[in-house]
Design a protein around this motif. Structure first.
Motif, PDB file in Angstrom:
ATOM      1  N   UNK A  95      37.329 -48.558   9.937  1.00 42.26           N
ATOM      2  CA  UNK A  95      38.422 -49.092   9.198  1.00 42.26           C
ATOM      3  C   UNK A  95      39.777 -48.042   9.587  1.00 42.26           C
ATOM      4  N   UNK A  96      39.281 -46.673  10.560  1.00 41.45           N
ATOM      5  CA  UNK A  96      39.976 -45.866  11.171  1.00 41.45           C
ATOM      6  C   UNK A  96      41.140 -46.783  12.492  1.00 41.45           C
ATOM      7  N   UNK A  97      39.811 -47.655  13.526  1.00 45.61           N
ATOM      8  CA  UNK A  97      40.520 -48.288  14.712  1.00 45.61           C
ATOM      9  C   UNK A  97      40.609 -49.518  13.469  1.00 45.61           C
ATOM     10  N   UNK A  98      40.420 -49.932  12.619  1.00 40.05           N
ATOM     11  CA  UNK A  98      41.463 -51.132  12.522  1.00 40.05           C
ATOM     12  C   UNK A  98      43.048 -50.757  12.305  1.00 40.05           C
ATOM     13  N   UNK A  99      43.300 -49.935  11.616  1.00 40.04           N
ATOM     14  CA  UNK A  99      44.252 -49.360  11.133  1.00 40.04           C
ATOM     15  C   UNK A  99      45.195 -49.290  12.534  1.00 40.04           C
ATOM     16  N   UNK A 100      44.315 -47.778  13.188  1.00 44.29           N
ATOM     17  CA  UNK A 100      44.812 -48.129  14.761  1.00 44.29           C
ATOM     18  C   UNK A 100      45.468 -48.995  15.535  1.00 44.29           C
ATOM     19  N   UNK A 101      45.137 -50.079  15.103  1.00 43.47           N
ATOM     20  CA  UNK A 101      44.445 -51.287  15.944  1.00 43.47           C
ATOM     21  C   UNK A 101      46.036 -51.730  16.157  1.00 43.47           C
ATOM     22  N   UNK A 102      46.326 -51.986  14.359  1.00 41.10           N
ATOM     23  CA  UNK A 102      47.059 -52.827  14.060  1.00 41.10           C
ATOM     24  C   UNK A 102      48.597 -52.215  13.651  1.00 41.10           C
ATOM     25  N   UNK A 103      48.487 -50.528  13.647  1.00 45.35           N
ATOM     26  CA  UNK A 103      50.108 -50.042  14.171  1.00 45.35           C
ATOM     27  C   UNK A 103      50.020 -50.397  15.237  1.00 45.35           C
ATOM     28  N   UNK A 104      49.163 -50.260  16.425  1.00 41.34           N
ATOM     29  CA  UNK A 104      49.398 -50.562  17.481  1.00 41.34           C
ATOM     30  C   UNK A 104      49.897 -51.446  17.886  1.00 41.34           C
ATOM     31  N   UNK A 105      49.049 -52.292  17.704  1.00 35.79           N
ATOM     32  CA  UNK A 105      50.170 -54.165  17.963  1.00 35.79           C
ATOM     33  C   UNK A 105      51.075 -54.517  17.686  1.00 35.79           C
ATOM     34  N   UNK A 106      51.480 -53.593  16.292  1.00 33.63           N
ATOM     35  CA  UNK A 106      52.867 -53.842  15.180  1.00 33.63           C
ATOM     36  C   UNK A 106      54.286 -53.195  16.437  1.00 33.63           C
ATOM     37  N   UNK A 107      53.367 -52.304  17.076  1.00 32.79           N
ATOM     38  CA  UNK A 107      54.344 -51.476  17.534  1.00 32.79           C
ATOM     39  C   UNK A 107      55.050 -51.232  18.636  1.00 32.79           C
ATOM     40  N   UNK A 108      53.961 -52.673  19.350  1.00 35.76           N
ATOM     41  CA  UNK A 108      54.451 -52.453  21.150  1.00 35.76           C
ATOM     42  C   UNK A 108      55.327 -53.958  20.815  1.00 35.76           C
ATOM     43  N   UNK A 109      55.590 -54.331  19.381  1.00 38.13           N
ATOM     44  CA  UNK A 109      56.930 -55.297  19.668  1.00 38.13           C
ATOM     45  C   UNK A 109      58.119 -54.507  20.163  1.00 38.13           C
ATOM     46  N   UNK A 110      58.427 -52.903  19.636  1.00 39.47           N
ATOM     47  CA  UNK A 110      59.738 -52.379  19.824  1.00 39.47           C
ATOM     48  C   UNK A 110      59.942 -50.720  19.941  1.00 39.47           C
ATOM     49  N   UNK A 111      58.322 -50.284  20.720  1.00 46.72           N
ATOM     50  CA  UNK A 111      58.270 -49.514  20.864  1.00 46.72           C
ATOM     51  C   UNK A 111      58.410 -49.551  22.576  1.00 46.72           C
ATOM     52  N   UNK A 112      58.224 -48.545  23.226  1.00 44.86           N
ATOM     53  CA  UNK A 112      58.372 -48.170  24.886  1.00 44.86           C
ATOM     54  C   UNK A 112      56.888 -47.878  25.127  1.00 44.86           C
ATOM     55  N   UNK A 113      56.162 -46.982  24.399  1.00 40.77           N
ATOM     56  CA  UNK A 113      54.789 -46.972  24.841  1.00 40.77           C
ATOM     57  C   UNK A 113      53.988 -46.116  22.982  1.00 40.77           C
ATOM     58  N   UNK A 114      53.396 -47.912  22.473  1.00 38.38           N
ATOM     59  CA  UNK A 114      53.029 -47.821  20.608  1.00 38.38           C
ATOM     60  C   UNK A 114      52.325 -46.789  20.752  1.00 38.38           C
ATOM     61  N   UNK A 115      51.497 -45.877  21.523  1.00 37.63           N
ATOM     62  CA  UNK A 115      51.048 -44.754  21.071  1.00 37.63           C
ATOM     63  C   UNK A 115      51.958 -43.584  20.682  1.00 37.63           C
ATOM     64  N   UNK A 116      52.822 -43.597  20.940  1.00 34.78           N
ATOM     65  CA  UNK A 116      53.813 -42.942  20.170  1.00 34.78           C
ATOM     66  C   UNK A 116      54.132 -42.920  18.699  1.00 34.78           C
TER      67      UNK A 116
END
Length: 198
Positions: A95-116
């Motif tokens: 579940x934690x990996x799924x949430x992390x992947x979802x946040x990363x995919x949604x952040x990719x549109x607006x963030x230069x580095x989604x890991x931030x």
């Protein structure tokens, strides 16, 4: 068999004597010591103890088997509990990996580095007890994060571009100039100053 018959006879004699003793006590008389009756009581107690020891020996293996079954059942329950705990940990990790992947995919549109964005948000807040991920809340929090930290955002593609540096320009690009050391420059400065004074 002879022991059992002797035991039964001793019990009968004892019962008769006890009933006589009870009658005498009821009448208020004390009975004199009877050695034969005392020996009969001792034999009765000894035979009962022997009978109990035999029964105990017969039942000990059954008790050991019952304890072994309880231990086996208990260890099976403990193994099942350990398996259930391990499964819960794996589910929480997935579940934690799924949430992390979802946040990363949604952040990719607006963030230069989604890991931030992944590092700045508390990922545990976005999944409920059933494992459902609240994507609307993630989007809202990502927008708020970009407002607070606009430098984390992806640069505009349509805006003016910064020119790339041209290494041929400037002093390092001029091939006629030779590098000098400070002593040579100082000597040249002193010569120019002396020539002016003349």
């Amino acid at each position: 068999m002879p022991e059992e018959q002797q035991t039964e006879q001793a019990q009968d004699v004892e019962q008769q004597q006890e009933s006589g003793a009870d009658a005498q006590e009821a009448a208020g008389q004390e009975e004199p010591f009877d050695a034969e009756r005392a020996q009969a009581k001792i034999r009765k107690v000894n035979s009962e103890a022997e009978s109990l020891r035999r029964r105990l020996k017969e039942l000990e293996p059954l008790a050991a088997e019952a304890q072994a079954l309880r231990d086996a059942q208990k260890s099976a329950e403990e193994r099942a509990a350990e398996r259930a705990e391990a499964a819960e940990k794996r589910a929480a990790s997935a579940q934690a990996r799924a949430v992390r992947a979802e946040v990363k995919s949604l952040a990719a549109a607006g963030f230069a580095d989604p890991d931030d964005a992944v590092g700045a948000l508390d990922l545990a807040d976005y999944a409920d007890a059933d494992g459902e991920i609240d994507t609307d809340r993630i989007k809202s929090d990502l927008d708020d994060l970009l407002k607070r930290k606009p430098h984390w955002g992806r640069p505009d593609e349509g805006g003016p571009r910064r020119p790339a540096p041209d290494r041929t320009q400037g002093s390092s690009g001029n091939g006629a100039r030779t590098p000098t050391d400070p002593a040579t420059e100082f000597a040249g400065f002193m010569n120019r100053a002396l020539n002016r004074g003349r």
